[in-house]
Design a protein around this motif. Sequence first.
Motif, PDB file in Angstrom:
ATOM      1  N   ARG A  59       0.825  -1.206   0.000  1.00 52.57           N
ATOM      2  CA  ARG A  59       0.000   0.000   0.000  1.00 52.57           C
ATOM      3  C   ARG A  59       0.862   1.261   0.000  1.00 52.57           C
ATOM      4  O   ARG A  59       0.597   2.225  -0.729  1.00 52.57           O
ATOM      5  N   SER A  60       1.873   1.236   0.828  1.00 51.67           N
ATOM      6  CA  SER A  60       2.724   2.425   0.952  1.00 51.67           C
ATOM      7  C   SER A  60       3.533   2.664  -0.310  1.00 51.67           C
ATOM      8  O   SER A  60       3.866   3.835  -0.631  1.00 51.67           O
ATOM      9  N   ALA A  61       3.885   1.576  -1.013  1.00 59.08           N
ATOM     10  CA  ALA A  61       4.746   1.721  -2.191  1.00 59.08           C
ATOM     11  C   ALA A  61       3.970   2.005  -3.464  1.00 59.08           C
ATOM     12  O   ALA A  61       4.577   2.349  -4.498  1.00 59.08           O
ATOM     13  N   LEU A  62       2.654   1.875  -3.464  1.00 60.56           N
ATOM     14  CA  LEU A  62       1.869   2.128  -4.679  1.00 60.56           C
ATOM     15  C   LEU A  62       1.833   3.628  -4.983  1.00 60.56           C
ATOM     16  O   LEU A  62       1.571   4.446  -4.099  1.00 60.56           O
ATOM     17  N   THR A  63       2.054   3.947  -6.251  1.00 62.93           N
ATOM     18  CA  THR A  63       2.041   5.353  -6.673  1.00 62.93           C
ATOM     19  C   THR A  63       1.675   5.428  -8.149  1.00 62.93           C
ATOM     20  O   THR A  63       1.564   4.394  -8.821  1.00 62.93           O
ATOM     21  N   ILE A  64       1.488   6.638  -8.640  1.00 66.47           N
ATOM     22  CA  ILE A  64       1.142   6.878 -10.051  1.00 66.47           C
ATOM     23  C   ILE A  64       2.352   7.513 -10.720  1.00 66.47           C
ATOM     24  O   ILE A  64       2.914   8.508 -10.230  1.00 66.47           O
ATOM     25  N   LEU A 122     -14.980  -1.055   6.677  1.00 69.49           N
ATOM     26  CA  LEU A 122     -14.879   0.310   7.190  1.00 69.49           C
ATOM     27  C   LEU A 122     -13.456   0.687   7.564  1.00 69.49           C
ATOM     28  O   LEU A 122     -13.017   1.818   7.336  1.00 69.49           O
ATOM     29  N   SER A 123     -12.728  -0.274   8.144  1.00 67.66           N
ATOM     30  CA  SER A 123     -11.375   0.037   8.609  1.00 67.66           C
ATOM     31  C   SER A 123     -10.336  -0.118   7.521  1.00 67.66           C
ATOM     32  O   SER A 123      -9.237   0.440   7.608  1.00 67.66           O
ATOM     33  N   GLY A 124     -10.650  -0.884   6.477  1.00 69.87           N
ATOM     34  CA  GLY A 124      -9.695  -1.107   5.405  1.00 69.87           C
ATOM     35  C   GLY A 124      -8.602  -2.092   5.771  1.00 69.87           C
ATOM     36  O   GLY A 124      -7.621  -2.213   5.030  1.00 69.87           O
ATOM     37  N   THR A 125      -8.728  -2.770   6.893  1.00 67.12           N
ATOM     38  CA  THR A 125      -7.704  -3.740   7.286  1.00 67.12           C
ATOM     39  C   THR A 125      -7.818  -4.985   6.433  1.00 67.12           C
ATOM     40  O   THR A 125      -8.884  -5.316   5.921  1.00 67.12           O
ATOM     41  N   PRO A 126      -6.726  -5.736   6.295  1.00 61.23           N
ATOM     42  CA  PRO A 126      -6.762  -6.967   5.493  1.00 61.23           C
ATOM     43  C   PRO A 126      -7.694  -7.984   6.138  1.00 61.23           C
ATOM     44  O   PRO A 126      -7.875  -8.018   7.352  1.00 61.23           O
ATOM     45  N   VAL A 143      -6.484 -10.512   1.857  1.00 66.31           N
ATOM     46  CA  VAL A 143      -6.901  -9.571   0.808  1.00 66.31           C
ATOM     47  C   VAL A 143      -7.209  -8.222   1.430  1.00 66.31           C
ATOM     48  O   VAL A 143      -7.746  -8.145   2.547  1.00 66.31           O
ATOM     49  N   ALA A 144      -6.855  -7.148   0.680  1.00 66.81           N
ATOM     50  CA  ALA A 144      -7.183  -5.779   1.113  1.00 66.81           C
ATOM     51  C   ALA A 144      -7.343  -4.905  -0.126  1.00 66.81           C
ATOM     52  O   ALA A 144      -6.889  -5.255  -1.230  1.00 66.81           O
ATOM     53  N   GLU A 145      -8.009  -3.798   0.063  1.00 68.14           N
ATOM     54  CA  GLU A 145      -8.163  -2.822  -1.031  1.00 68.14           C
ATOM     55  C   GLU A 145      -7.354  -1.573  -0.710  1.00 68.14           C
ATOM     56  O   GLU A 145      -7.177  -1.214   0.461  1.00 68.14           O
ATOM     57  N   ALA A 146      -6.904  -0.932  -1.770  1.00 67.53           N
ATOM     58  CA  ALA A 146      -6.115   0.305  -1.603  1.00 67.53           C
ATOM     59  C   ALA A 146      -6.538   1.293  -2.688  1.00 67.53           C
ATOM     60  O   ALA A 146      -6.872   0.903  -3.813  1.00 67.53           O
ATOM     61  N   ALA A 147      -6.542   2.559  -2.335  1.00 59.45           N
ATOM     62  CA  ALA A 147      -6.885   3.634  -3.290  1.00 59.45           C
ATOM     63  C   ALA A 147      -5.599   4.350  -3.676  1.00 59.45           C
ATOM     64  O   ALA A 147      -4.865   4.847  -2.818  1.00 59.45           O
ATOM     65  N   VAL A 148      -5.340   4.416  -5.007  1.00 60.18           N
ATOM     66  CA  VAL A 148      -4.164   5.105  -5.533  1.00 60.18           C
ATOM     67  C   VAL A 148      -4.679   6.163  -6.502  1.00 60.18           C
ATOM     68  O   VAL A 148      -5.236   5.830  -7.560  1.00 60.18           O
ATOM     69  N   GLU A 154      -6.946  -4.070  -5.814  1.00 60.99           N
ATOM     70  CA  GLU A 154      -7.059  -5.170  -4.849  1.00 60.99           C
ATOM     71  C   GLU A 154      -5.676  -5.769  -4.634  1.00 60.99           C
ATOM     72  O   GLU A 154      -4.981  -6.090  -5.595  1.00 60.99           O
ATOM     73  N   ILE A 155      -5.301  -5.891  -3.386  1.00 58.91           N
ATOM     74  CA  ILE A 155      -4.003  -6.482  -3.031  1.00 58.91           C
ATOM     75  C   ILE A 155      -4.264  -7.874  -2.443  1.00 58.91           C
ATOM     76  O   ILE A 155      -5.013  -8.032  -1.473  1.00 58.91           O
ATOM     77  N   ILE A 156      -3.629  -8.849  -3.073  1.00 55.57           N
ATOM     78  CA  ILE A 156      -3.731 -10.233  -2.601  1.00 55.57           C
ATOM     79  C   ILE A 156      -2.337 -10.699  -2.221  1.00 55.57           C
ATOM     80  O   ILE A 156      -1.406 -10.592  -3.022  1.00 55.57           O
ATOM     81  N   VAL A 157      -2.206 -11.206  -1.005  1.00 60.67           N
ATOM     82  CA  VAL A 157      -0.939 -11.765  -0.539  1.00 60.67           C
ATOM     83  C   VAL A 157      -1.225 -13.192  -0.057  1.00 60.67           C
ATOM     84  O   VAL A 157      -2.227 -13.427   0.633  1.00 60.67           O
ATOM     85  N   SER A 158      -0.360 -14.110  -0.440  1.00 64.04           N
ATOM     86  CA  SER A 158      -0.606 -15.525  -0.110  1.00 64.04           C
ATOM     87  C   SER A 158       0.600 -16.151   0.572  1.00 64.04           C
ATOM     88  O   SER A 158       1.728 -15.668   0.438  1.00 64.04           O
ATOM     89  N   ALA A 159       0.291 -17.230   1.274  1.00 64.54           N
ATOM     90  CA  ALA A 159       1.322 -18.094   1.860  1.00 64.54           C
ATOM     91  C   ALA A 159       0.899 -19.528   1.608  1.00 64.54           C
ATOM     92  O   ALA A 159      -0.293 -19.826   1.512  1.00 64.54           O
ATOM     93  N   PRO A 160       1.843 -20.429   1.432  1.00 70.84           N
ATOM     94  CA  PRO A 160       1.456 -21.835   1.219  1.00 70.84           C
ATOM     95  C   PRO A 160       0.744 -22.384   2.459  1.00 70.84           C
ATOM     96  O   PRO A 160       1.101 -22.064   3.588  1.00 70.84           O
TER      97      PRO A 160
END
Length: 454
Positions: A59-64, A122-126, A143-148, A154-160
């Motif tokens: 989220r912090s690294a996303l930019t335009i 409401l909180s935007g937490t994953p 999963v979480a959403e981010a506004a850029v 949509e940000i999806i992060v996985s672990a086996p």
Amino acid sequence: MRRLFRFRRSSIARRLAGFSVIFVTATVVVASLILYLIVAGVVREQIDQRLDTQIDGLRSALTINAAGDVVLSTALDGPPFDRRGSGWYWQVSGEQVHLTSRSLAGEPIASPPRPFDWRHILSGTPQPAERAGLGGETLYLRVAEAAVANKTVEIIVSAPQSALSAPARRALLWLVPAMVLLGIVLVGGIFLQVRYGLRPLRQLTFDVSSISAGNLQRLPDSDVDDLRPVSGEINRLVDQNVQRLAETRLHFANLAHGLKTPVANLLLALNSINDPDNEMRGLVERIDQRIRHHLARARKTAAGGTGVATLLKPRVDDLVLVMSRIYAEKEITVECNIDPELAVACAAEDFDEILGNLIDNAFKWAGQKVGIDARSDGAMIVMTIEDDGPGMAEAAIVEAFRPGVRLDETVPGDGFGLTIASELVQLYGGTITLRNIDPVGLRQSVAMPKAVAS
């Protein structure tokens, strides 16, 4: 039902131990399951924290950029997201946006359905999503959403999935032996506890047996509060039994007193005229001697004379000497094998009457030999008198103890000898048995309580 009935009849120790083993086993199984779930929950929380940290970094690294495309301002493909096929993936997707980790190698992760949770919205937490499969491996997703700028991604992060289950299984490999060892220790402690806890009951049983054997007069005071009422009731029964025994003997004494005067008058009335052969006088004198003997024994009981001890060998030697003189014409050979230290808990007069009747029977029916033996058997002393006479019919053995029954009218006797001996032996807690010897002869066995060593 038969097994249940057997369990109901089992000992207290088996009931306590059986129930405790079942309870401990169930407790260990439930505790192992709970600990496994706790370990799995801790591992899942750690994985969630790691994935949420990755989401926050993305989220912090996303930019335009200048071209209006969504890009990352810094590389976020550190281990383990840099190894292809590792199962540790991240993906940022949206309208004309598709960024993936180096480990994903461009393969897309289908957007998974998410359970509706207004708190996360409401909180935007994953939040967790349904597991997905990729490359034959099951993935655990956050999963979480981010506004850029004006774009939503949509940000999806996985672990086996193995990252969650493998640590829990490894913990289970240590947990199961530890819980089994704990269960064994607890079961061992239970058996020791049952053994220690029931020790007062075993001691109570031993003390009651000692009372029956004549080694104790009353139960000692119990150190266990729960057994004090029991020992008190047993002592009360013992006291009642002693009192009833004394009353019974007192009644016999009263009966003897009632007979004493008429017998004395009868003895005075007999003379050389009405009893020229002194046959009646001898019979009356014998009755008078028995009355005197029972009077003396009743007085001794009324005075509290208990705990008596009579050495066997001197009394038996005297009885054998008397019988050898009475039956001198038969020339009976007597073999006597008695330890000089053996003593029975019986008054000397009663012992003479018991053994006198049995030895008299042996001499009366013996052909050439009489054997007398005595041995210690636990709390009892067993005396045997054997003869080489004709023995008895099996049906006659039972009848022999009935008062006044004479099995052979050709020999002298009144038919009361065995009856009196049996009553006296039972009075002291013993037994008399008769048994034929092969090929010929009769064995008379008497078991009486051993005298308490002073």
